[in-house]
Design a protein around this motif. Sequence first.
Motif, PDB file in Angstrom:
ATOM      1  N   ALA A   1      13.662  -0.829 -12.833  1.00 36.50           N
ATOM      2  CA  ALA A   1      15.087  -0.606 -13.094  1.00 36.50           C
ATOM      3  C   ALA A   1      15.317   0.142 -14.399  1.00 36.50           C
ATOM      4  N   THR A   2      14.368   0.075 -15.335  1.00 31.98           N
ATOM      5  CA  THR A   2      14.481   0.855 -16.567  1.00 31.98           C
ATOM      6  C   THR A   2      13.898   2.256 -16.413  1.00 31.98           C
ATOM      7  N   PHE A   3      12.908   2.393 -15.535  1.00 35.07           N
ATOM      8  CA  PHE A   3      12.242   3.681 -15.360  1.00 35.07           C
ATOM      9  C   PHE A   3      13.057   4.637 -14.489  1.00 35.07           C
ATOM     10  N   VAL A   4      13.632   4.141 -13.400  1.00 37.54           N
ATOM     11  CA  VAL A   4      14.312   5.011 -12.431  1.00 37.54           C
ATOM     12  C   VAL A   4      15.476   5.784 -13.052  1.00 37.54           C
ATOM     13  N   PRO A   5      16.379   5.169 -13.854  1.00 36.11           N
ATOM     14  CA  PRO A   5      17.459   5.965 -14.451  1.00 36.11           C
ATOM     15  C   PRO A   5      16.962   7.104 -15.341  1.00 36.11           C
ATOM     16  N   VAL A   6      15.889   6.859 -16.091  1.00 38.65           N
ATOM     17  CA  VAL A   6      15.330   7.915 -16.935  1.00 38.65           C
ATOM     18  C   VAL A   6      14.829   9.068 -16.074  1.00 38.65           C
ATOM     19  N   PHE A   7      14.147   8.730 -15.020  1.00 43.38           N
ATOM     20  CA  PHE A   7      13.637   9.753 -14.110  1.00 43.38           C
ATOM     21  C   PHE A   7      14.783  10.531 -13.474  1.00 43.38           C
ATOM     22  N   MET A   8      15.870   9.849 -13.125  1.00 43.59           N
ATOM     23  CA  MET A   8      17.009  10.516 -12.491  1.00 43.59           C
ATOM     24  C   MET A   8      17.683  11.498 -13.448  1.00 43.59           C
ATOM     25  N   VAL A   9      17.705  11.201 -14.740  1.00 44.20           N
ATOM     26  CA  VAL A   9      18.284  12.126 -15.710  1.00 44.20           C
ATOM     27  C   VAL A   9      17.473  13.412 -15.766  1.00 44.20           C
ATOM     28  N   LEU A  10      16.147  13.296 -15.721  1.00 41.66           N
ATOM     29  CA  LEU A  10      15.294  14.481 -15.800  1.00 41.66           C
ATOM     30  C   LEU A  10      15.519  15.435 -14.635  1.00 41.66           C
ATOM     31  N   LEU A  11      15.994  14.919 -13.501  1.00 41.63           N
ATOM     32  CA  LEU A  11      16.194  15.759 -12.325  1.00 41.63           C
ATOM     33  C   LEU A  11      17.312  16.766 -12.511  1.00 41.63           C
ATOM     34  N   ALA A  12      18.232  16.528 -13.466  1.00 43.70           N
ATOM     35  CA  ALA A  12      19.393  17.401 -13.627  1.00 43.70           C
ATOM     36  C   ALA A  12      19.273  18.362 -14.795  1.00 43.70           C
ATOM     37  N   LEU A  13      18.161  18.335 -15.523  1.00 42.97           N
ATOM     38  CA  LEU A  13      18.032  19.144 -16.739  1.00 42.97           C
ATOM     39  C   LEU A  13      17.520  20.543 -16.421  1.00 42.97           C
ATOM     40  N   PRO A  14      18.162  21.589 -16.947  1.00 40.89           N
ATOM     41  CA  PRO A  14      17.667  22.962 -16.763  1.00 40.89           C
ATOM     42  C   PRO A  14      16.678  23.334 -17.875  1.00 40.89           C
ATOM     43  N   PHE A  15      15.440  23.599 -17.508  1.00 42.50           N
ATOM     44  CA  PHE A  15      14.418  23.947 -18.488  1.00 42.50           C
ATOM     45  C   PHE A  15      14.380  25.448 -18.746  1.00 42.50           C
ATOM     46  N   ALA A  16      14.904  26.237 -17.818  1.00 42.37           N
ATOM     47  CA  ALA A  16      15.067  27.682 -17.971  1.00 42.37           C
ATOM     48  C   ALA A  16      16.152  28.101 -16.989  1.00 42.37           C
ATOM     49  N   HIS A  17      16.506  29.379 -17.001  1.00 41.77           N
ATOM     50  CA  HIS A  17      17.559  29.849 -16.095  1.00 41.77           C
ATOM     51  C   HIS A  17      17.124  29.657 -14.647  1.00 41.77           C
ATOM     52  N   ASP A  18      17.899  28.825 -13.913  1.00 44.51           N
ATOM     53  CA  ASP A  18      17.593  28.497 -12.519  1.00 44.51           C
ATOM     54  C   ASP A  18      16.246  27.815 -12.356  1.00 44.51           C
ATOM     55  N   TRP A  19      15.791  27.129 -13.393  1.00 39.06           N
ATOM     56  CA  TRP A  19      14.567  26.341 -13.315  1.00 39.06           C
ATOM     57  C   TRP A  19      14.904  24.875 -13.526  1.00 39.06           C
TER      58      TRP A  19
END
Length: 385
Positions: free
Chosen positions: A92-110
């Motif tokens: 329950a502590t790990f899943v929210p952190v992982f879900m945040v990473l799914l929305a982060l743009p590391f480069a243009h359209d990446w």
Amino acid sequence: MMLFADPLFGLPSWTDAIIRVVLVVLAMTIVVMYLTYGERKVVARFQQRLGPTETGPGGLIQAFADAFKLVLKEDIRPTNADRWVFELAPYATFVPVFMVLLALPFAHDWGVRDLGLGLFYVFAILGLNIVGIMMAGLGSGNKYALLGGIRAAAQMISYEIPLVISLLCVAMITSADTGNEIGTLNLNVIAALQEDRPYVLLQPLAFLIFFTAMLSELHRAPFDIPVAESEIVGGYFVEYSGIRWSMFQLSEYASMWGFSVFGSVVFLGGWAFPFGADAHWSVQLATTMVKSLSFIVLIFWVRTTVPRLRIDQLMSFCWKVLLPMSIVQMLMNGVILAYDWPQELLTLTSGAGAALLVAIIIKRAVRRPSKDIVGTYKTLGAPAQ
């Protein structure tokens, strides 16, 4: 490639989603392992030590050795613990952190997914981590773990308010750049809007509030009292061992990495500043990584130089300093934007607020103990400090 728009290699959408998730998990695990190594080396340099040197060249394999040790350690569950709550808390502590990473743009359209409400999505997901922390404290059947969970939850809920307001201030000023009244919550667009200048120049106070609240949300020094061994024997995960304890560590360092990338996108221009959207994807990716690494090194620096706060100081600083100043910043942004005044006023007012916040922090740092505390020491028979 992890593109927003197109499926990987032309695969079906469900296969594409699974591959993206696996890639993020692998990248997150490797990054976290070397963040632990990096923290040891950076903190050792600040303290004039060497850090890990023996395991592999320059100690580079130390993180893998630690991970291997944690996997092999015995997994112990207290007799009076609530089995399901205790065992599900790390997830329950790990899943929210992982879900945040799914929305982060590391480069243009990446990235994994380009969300139109990405900023709001991060707001919503950040609060879910509290559930896992309270599950760990309640399910352990240990009063010290329960106290650690309650302290951590109270701290996170409190500091989340100025954190969200500081990000809302950035969302407000995007309206001036987009040319409409509502601005944008898309993280990829927010990064692109900073191609000429990062928003930290327009909102230095919001940036300081964000960074301070981020330290508290991550339970990093000087806001690490919920997990401090000297306070409550290790906090809410005191009863965890082996692989389950490592999941809490994984969540902590993954959160630090996610917050650093998120902060670099919102305040430092992410992949767009200073090279722009036309730069090669490798340059944009390297730009994001350098900015996020700067965030992380600054977090390590604060850990080595700032002493831990008492619980009353920690909560007072949030409700009496950060929250009022974040509200004032939001109101000043509203007035300037409503009357379409020059953006230089955003820098001027926010810069003055940032200077005031730094002055308050310095004043509190050098302040002598209050009379009430000195009186308490005298009552107990100890010398005044």
